[in-house]
Design an enzyme around this catalytic site. Structure first.
Site, PDB file in Angstrom:
ATOM      1  N   GLN A 128       0.820  -1.216   0.000  1.00  0.00           N
ATOM      2  CA  GLN A 128       0.000   0.000   0.000  1.00  0.00           C
ATOM      3  C   GLN A 128       0.853   1.266   0.000  1.00  0.00           C
ATOM      4  OE1 GLN A 128      -2.680  -1.493   3.383  1.00  0.00           O
ATOM      5  NE2 GLN A 128      -4.050  -0.253   2.144  1.00  0.00           N
ATOM      6  N   CYS A 150     -10.663   0.003   3.510  1.00  0.00           N
ATOM      7  CA  CYS A 150      -9.235  -0.115   3.214  1.00  0.00           C
ATOM      8  C   CYS A 150      -8.710   1.264   2.857  1.00  0.00           C
ATOM      9  CB  CYS A 150      -9.050  -1.064   2.034  1.00  0.00           C
ATOM     10  SG  CYS A 150      -7.344  -1.260   1.523  1.00  0.00           S
ATOM     11  N   LEU A 151      -7.531   1.603   3.369  1.00  0.00           N
ATOM     12  CA  LEU A 151      -6.950   2.917   3.079  1.00  0.00           C
ATOM     13  C   LEU A 151      -6.663   3.086   1.590  1.00  0.00           C
ATOM     14  CD1 LEU A 151      -4.540   3.331   6.134  1.00  0.00           C
ATOM     15  CD2 LEU A 151      -6.773   4.409   5.793  1.00  0.00           C
ATOM     16  N   HIS A 174      -7.330  -9.470   6.132  1.00  0.00           N
ATOM     17  CA  HIS A 174      -7.390  -8.377   5.148  1.00  0.00           C
ATOM     18  C   HIS A 174      -5.968  -7.969   4.730  1.00  0.00           C
ATOM     19  CE1 HIS A 174      -9.019  -4.322   3.713  1.00  0.00           C
ATOM     20  NE2 HIS A 174      -7.708  -4.120   3.765  1.00  0.00           N
ATOM     21  N   GLU A 175      -5.106  -7.765   5.728  1.00  0.00           N
ATOM     22  CA  GLU A 175      -3.733  -7.331   5.420  1.00  0.00           C
ATOM     23  C   GLU A 175      -2.960  -8.440   4.720  1.00  0.00           C
ATOM     24  OE1 GLU A 175      -3.203  -4.296   5.530  1.00  0.00           O
ATOM     25  OE2 GLU A 175      -4.909  -3.794   6.810  1.00  0.00           O
ATOM     26  N   HIS A 191      -3.454  -8.428   1.073  1.00  0.00           N
ATOM     27  CA  HIS A 191      -2.658  -7.420   0.356  1.00  0.00           C
ATOM     28  C   HIS A 191      -1.314  -8.013  -0.093  1.00  0.00           C
ATOM     29  CE1 HIS A 191      -4.806  -3.625   0.560  1.00  0.00           C
ATOM     30  NE2 HIS A 191      -5.057  -3.779   1.851  1.00  0.00           N
TER      31      HIS A 191
HETATM   32 NI    NI Z   1      -6.425  -2.706   2.995  1.00  0.00          NI
END
Ligand code: NI
Length: 165
Positions: free
Chosen positions: A51, A89-90, A131-132, A135
């Site tokens: 990210q 999510c950012l 979730h992470e 990624h």
């Molecule tokens: Ni995220």
């Protein structure tokens, strides 16, 4: 420490699998510090290295705002149960979606000193870890949303109204 630019959906770096961290270097330590600072600055509960544009198997999580965890080369050992909830999510700013995930997760990882630890998480912690982790495999939660992606502000308003009723 410095804030890093958060990549958003559509940036190809978010779709690529990340590489294992072989050793802890000053550069990687700095990356981890920056990730924590960037996550707090953006009011997030988790942030993964891709990210901020770095394809390394690292993510940070803090679901309470005062209890940060650093995960390097994480492995999901076990999951069980089921939970359904709104996720954000950012890298997908302003949006939220309903995602079904296991309610429990057991994960093994290295910390910022490359020391191994095992952690069990439930509910929001399990959700954040999974979730992470996604990624690091190049996946975003939007791929798993049931129904439509919605405006986070609308969903929050609805929840507040429900509380008042
Ligand atoms: Ni995220």
């Amino acid at each position: 420490m410095a804030l890093r630019n958060i990549r958003t959906m559509g940036d190809p770096v978010l779709t690529k699998p990340c590489k294992e961290v072989k050793e802890m270097t000053d550069r990687t330590r700095e990356l981890i510090d920056d990730m924590l600072e960037t996550m707090y600055d953006a009011d997030g509960v988790g942030l993964a290295a891709p990210q901020v544009g770095i394809l390394k198997r690292i993510f940070v999580i803090d679901v309470t705002g005062e209890d940060p965890f650093v995960f390097v080369n994480p492995e999901i050992l076990e999951t069980s149960g089921e939970q359904e909830g709104w996720e954000g999510c950012l890298s997908v700013p302003g949006k939220t979606g309903m995602v079904k995930r296991p309610n429990y997760v057991k994960v093994r990882a290295l910390d910022e000193n490359m020391e191994e630890f095992t952690l069990e998480g439930e509910e929001i912690m399990a959700r954040a870890i999974l979730h992470e982790y996604d990624h690091l495999e190049g996946h975003l939660y939007v791929e798993q949303v049931e129904g439509e992606l919605r405006e986070a502000s609308e969903v929050q308003e609805e929840a507040e109204k429900k509380k008042e009723d």
